[in-house]
Design a protein around this motif. Structure first.
Motif, PDB file in Angstrom:
ATOM      1  N   LEU A   3      36.081  44.410  45.583  1.00 38.05           N
ATOM      2  CA  LEU A   3      35.346  44.585  44.330  1.00 38.05           C
ATOM      3  C   LEU A   3      36.261  44.945  43.163  1.00 38.05           C
ATOM      4  O   LEU A   3      35.776  45.207  42.072  1.00 38.05           O
ATOM      5  CB  LEU A   3      34.270  45.661  44.500  1.00 38.05           C
ATOM      6  CG  LEU A   3      33.224  45.390  45.576  1.00 38.05           C
ATOM      7  CD1 LEU A   3      32.202  46.512  45.623  1.00 38.05           C
ATOM      8  CD2 LEU A   3      32.542  44.051  45.342  1.00 38.05           C
ATOM      9  N   LEU A   4      37.566  44.956  43.365  1.00 39.90           N
ATOM     10  CA  LEU A   4      38.514  45.322  42.314  1.00 39.90           C
ATOM     11  C   LEU A   4      38.432  44.332  41.145  1.00 39.90           C
ATOM     12  O   LEU A   4      38.424  43.118  41.345  1.00 39.90           O
ATOM     13  CB  LEU A   4      39.934  45.324  42.878  1.00 39.90           C
ATOM     14  CG  LEU A   4      41.016  45.913  41.975  1.00 39.90           C
ATOM     15  CD1 LEU A   4      40.829  47.403  41.818  1.00 39.90           C
ATOM     16  CD2 LEU A   4      42.403  45.606  42.559  1.00 39.90           C
ATOM     17  N   LEU A  26      39.790  39.424  39.553  1.00 39.81           N
ATOM     18  CA  LEU A  26      40.102  40.330  38.452  1.00 39.81           C
ATOM     19  C   LEU A  26      39.541  39.829  37.127  1.00 39.81           C
ATOM     20  O   LEU A  26      39.402  38.618  36.913  1.00 39.81           O
ATOM     21  CB  LEU A  26      41.616  40.495  38.319  1.00 39.81           C
ATOM     22  CG  LEU A  26      42.377  41.063  39.516  1.00 39.81           C
ATOM     23  CD1 LEU A  26      43.869  41.107  39.205  1.00 39.81           C
ATOM     24  CD2 LEU A  26      41.856  42.445  39.877  1.00 39.81           C
ATOM     25  N   THR A  27      39.257  40.792  36.256  1.00 41.11           N
ATOM     26  CA  THR A  27      38.951  40.468  34.859  1.00 41.11           C
ATOM     27  C   THR A  27      40.102  40.893  33.947  1.00 41.11           C
ATOM     28  O   THR A  27      40.234  40.386  32.844  1.00 41.11           O
ATOM     29  CB  THR A  27      37.661  41.159  34.402  1.00 41.11           C
ATOM     30  OG1 THR A  27      37.798  42.581  34.556  1.00 41.11           O
ATOM     31  CG2 THR A  27      36.471  40.671  35.207  1.00 41.11           C
ATOM     32  N   LYS A  28      40.943  41.843  34.424  1.00 44.15           N
ATOM     33  CA  LYS A  28      42.088  42.301  33.632  1.00 44.15           C
ATOM     34  C   LYS A  28      43.289  42.517  34.535  1.00 44.15           C
ATOM     35  O   LYS A  28      43.180  43.108  35.604  1.00 44.15           O
ATOM     36  CB  LYS A  28      41.750  43.602  32.896  1.00 44.15           C
ATOM     37  CG  LYS A  28      42.878  44.105  32.007  1.00 44.15           C
ATOM     38  CD  LYS A  28      42.479  45.358  31.251  1.00 44.15           C
ATOM     39  CE  LYS A  28      43.616  45.834  30.362  1.00 44.15           C
ATOM     40  NZ  LYS A  28      43.246  47.070  29.598  1.00 44.15           N
ATOM     41  N   LEU A  29      44.456  42.036  34.069  1.00 41.37           N
ATOM     42  CA  LEU A  29      45.678  42.148  34.857  1.00 41.37           C
ATOM     43  C   LEU A  29      46.843  42.559  33.961  1.00 41.37           C
ATOM     44  O   LEU A  29      47.022  42.022  32.862  1.00 41.37           O
ATOM     45  CB  LEU A  29      46.011  40.803  35.507  1.00 41.37           C
ATOM     46  CG  LEU A  29      47.404  40.680  36.132  1.00 41.37           C
ATOM     47  CD1 LEU A  29      47.520  41.569  37.374  1.00 41.37           C
ATOM     48  CD2 LEU A  29      47.720  39.225  36.466  1.00 41.37           C
ATOM     49  N   TRP A  42      48.885  32.095  42.500  1.00 42.71           N
ATOM     50  CA  TRP A  42      47.875  33.150  42.643  1.00 42.71           C
ATOM     51  C   TRP A  42      46.915  33.167  41.454  1.00 42.71           C
ATOM     52  O   TRP A  42      45.721  33.383  41.603  1.00 42.71           O
ATOM     53  CB  TRP A  42      48.560  34.506  42.792  1.00 42.71           C
ATOM     54  CG  TRP A  42      47.573  35.631  42.820  1.00 42.71           C
ATOM     55  CD1 TRP A  42      46.678  35.922  43.798  1.00 42.71           C
ATOM     56  CD2 TRP A  42      47.354  36.596  41.784  1.00 42.71           C
ATOM     57  NE1 TRP A  42      45.919  37.023  43.458  1.00 42.71           N
ATOM     58  CE2 TRP A  42      46.324  37.453  42.223  1.00 42.71           C
ATOM     59  CE3 TRP A  42      47.944  36.828  40.546  1.00 42.71           C
ATOM     60  CZ2 TRP A  42      45.866  38.515  41.451  1.00 42.71           C
ATOM     61  CZ3 TRP A  42      47.496  37.891  39.779  1.00 42.71           C
ATOM     62  CH2 TRP A  42      46.467  38.718  40.234  1.00 42.71           C
ATOM     63  N   LEU A  43      47.430  32.935  40.247  1.00 43.74           N
ATOM     64  CA  LEU A  43      46.574  32.924  39.063  1.00 43.74           C
ATOM     65  C   LEU A  43      45.508  31.830  39.154  1.00 43.74           C
ATOM     66  O   LEU A  43      44.414  31.980  38.606  1.00 43.74           O
ATOM     67  CB  LEU A  43      47.415  32.724  37.797  1.00 43.74           C
ATOM     68  CG  LEU A  43      48.272  33.914  37.361  1.00 43.74           C
ATOM     69  CD1 LEU A  43      49.122  33.545  36.162  1.00 43.74           C
ATOM     70  CD2 LEU A  43      47.399  35.134  37.046  1.00 43.74           C
ATOM     71  N   ALA A  44      45.823  30.753  39.843  1.00 39.81           N
ATOM     72  CA  ALA A  44      44.834  29.687  40.015  1.00 39.81           C
ATOM     73  C   ALA A  44      43.631  30.169  40.817  1.00 39.81           C
ATOM     74  O   ALA A  44      42.539  29.576  40.738  1.00 39.81           O
ATOM     75  CB  ALA A  44      45.479  28.484  40.692  1.00 39.81           C
ATOM     76  N   GLU A  45      43.801  31.269  41.588  1.00 37.57           N
ATOM     77  CA  GLU A  45      42.687  31.825  42.365  1.00 37.57           C
ATOM     78  C   GLU A  45      41.821  32.762  41.530  1.00 37.57           C
ATOM     79  O   GLU A  45      40.697  33.074  41.927  1.00 37.57           O
ATOM     80  CB  GLU A  45      43.244  32.598  43.572  1.00 37.57           C
ATOM     81  CG  GLU A  45      44.141  31.784  44.495  1.00 37.57           C
ATOM     82  CD  GLU A  45      44.798  32.662  45.543  1.00 37.57           C
ATOM     83  OE1 GLU A  45      44.459  33.877  45.606  1.00 37.57           O
ATOM     84  OE2 GLU A  45      45.646  32.151  46.297  1.00 37.57           O
ATOM     85  N   ALA A  48      38.029  34.522  37.126  1.00 32.41           N
ATOM     86  CA  ALA A  48      37.301  35.409  36.220  1.00 32.41           C
ATOM     87  C   ALA A  48      38.214  36.169  35.264  1.00 32.41           C
ATOM     88  O   ALA A  48      37.733  36.937  34.422  1.00 32.41           O
ATOM     89  CB  ALA A  48      36.463  36.411  37.022  1.00 32.41           C
ATOM     90  N   LEU A  49      39.513  35.960  35.374  1.00 35.65           N
ATOM     91  CA  LEU A  49      40.464  36.728  34.569  1.00 35.65           C
ATOM     92  C   LEU A  49      40.284  36.445  33.073  1.00 35.65           C
ATOM     93  O   LEU A  49      40.339  35.303  32.627  1.00 35.65           O
ATOM     94  CB  LEU A  49      41.890  36.385  34.991  1.00 35.65           C
ATOM     95  CG  LEU A  49      42.984  37.303  34.451  1.00 35.65           C
ATOM     96  CD1 LEU A  49      42.810  38.717  34.988  1.00 35.65           C
ATOM     97  CD2 LEU A  49      44.371  36.771  34.795  1.00 35.65           C
TER      98      LEU A  49
END
Length: 304
Positions: A3-4, A26-29, A42-45, A48-49
């Motif tokens: 749920l992170l 994630l929504t924020k990184l 990994w960003l392709a996964e 929702a970012l």
């Protein structure tokens, strides 16, 4: 941690591979690792970012899939990483990090502005974080390319992490501001507390002066104050505006008290008037009774 939604991944180097296959969206990184093929994969996964702050180095040859990051809204990164993540995505806010002093020049900024202009946002906010060790002429020549490349820009900010904002730099901004069609907010920040930007005698008149060149400007943020344009009072600081609002609220409260007192006074006068009317009616009735009684006595005597 399925749920992170927010993650600060502050492990330097090529460490992004450990994130692949993570169960969270994630929504924020915030990431300080290298922007390498593992990071791109990994960003392709992360569908929702929305907000991404990339602090690491760009690895040559890294490419991001066109369908990756469909919800990306805000990005902070160096020019090479911005070139990888901004074009074709709905990015509306860009924070351009120029970590080397020599990067704030016309050639670098012109290329970067062209890259971020390919955002589908469209881009409306640009913040430049840089060193100001170059001459005012070099910095102004770099800033001149912004309005021509980003016509829809509404917010512009320049944050100097070293160096000085000089009088020459401030004096050279009006012609640049005049080229913006819809710029509403301008922010200038500097860590040098002894430069021209921290001289209140100089900066207190800047907002009004810049507005004469850029009519759309509504807010100017400086280290010592934030100025906003009020249709009635002109350019005032947020503290001034707060004071004006407090004074207006106090005036409205006083007016409300005056109205209540006036209504109370009118009510008392009304009650006194009604009491006088009732007393007058009683006196009229008493007089009528006396008149009727007197007339009846006179008639009886006449008959007798």
């Amino acid at each position: 941690m399925p749920l992170l939604t927010e993650l600060s991944f502050l492990l330097n180097g090529q460490t992004a591979h450990v994130l692949r296959g993570a169960p969270f969206q994630l929504t924020k990184l915030t990431a300080s690792c290298d922007f390498d093929p593992a990071m791109a994969s990994w960003l392709a996964e992360q569908r929702a970012l929305r907000t991404a702050l990339f602090c690491g180095q760009f690895v040559t040859g890294t490419a991001l899939a066109l369908e990756a990051l469909p919800a990306l809204h805000r990005v902070s990164a160096s020019p090479l990483i911005l070139a990888c993540v901004v074009p074709g995505r709905p990015v509306r806010e860009v924070e351009l990090c120029l970590v080397h002093p020599w990067l704030l020049n016309k050639e670098v900024l012109q290329t970067t502005i062209q890259i971020v202009s390919y955002s589908k946002g469209p881009l409306h906010s640009l913040q430049i974080i840089s060193h100001l060790t170059e001459s005012a002429e070099t910095v102004l020549a770099a800033l001149e390319v912004i309005p021509s490349g980003l016509t829809s820009l509404a917010n512009l900010a320049l944050h100097a992490v070293s160096g000085s904002v000089t009088n020459e730099l401030l004096a050279g901004l009006p012609p640049i501001l005049a080229q913006f069609a819809g710029l509403k907010s301008l922010m200038l920040l500097s860590k040098n507390r002894y430069d021209a930007l921290h001289d209140y005698a100089i900066t207190r008149a800047l907002a009004a002066a810049w507005h004469t060149h850029c009519a759309s400007l509504e807010c100017v943020s400086l280290p010592n104050a934030t100025y906003v344009r009020n249709p009635k009072y002109g350019w005032v600081t947020l503290k001034d505006l707060e004071r004006i609002l407090v004074e207006r609220e106090q005036a409205l409260l006083q007016r409300e008290r005056d109205v209540r007192e006036r209504e109370a006074a009118l009510g008392e006068e009304q009650r006194m008037l009604e009491a006088r009317e009732r007393k007058l009616e009683e006196q009229i009735r008493e007089l009528k009774v006396e008149l009727v009684g007197g007339g009846a006595g006179e008639g009886s005597s006449a008959v007798a």
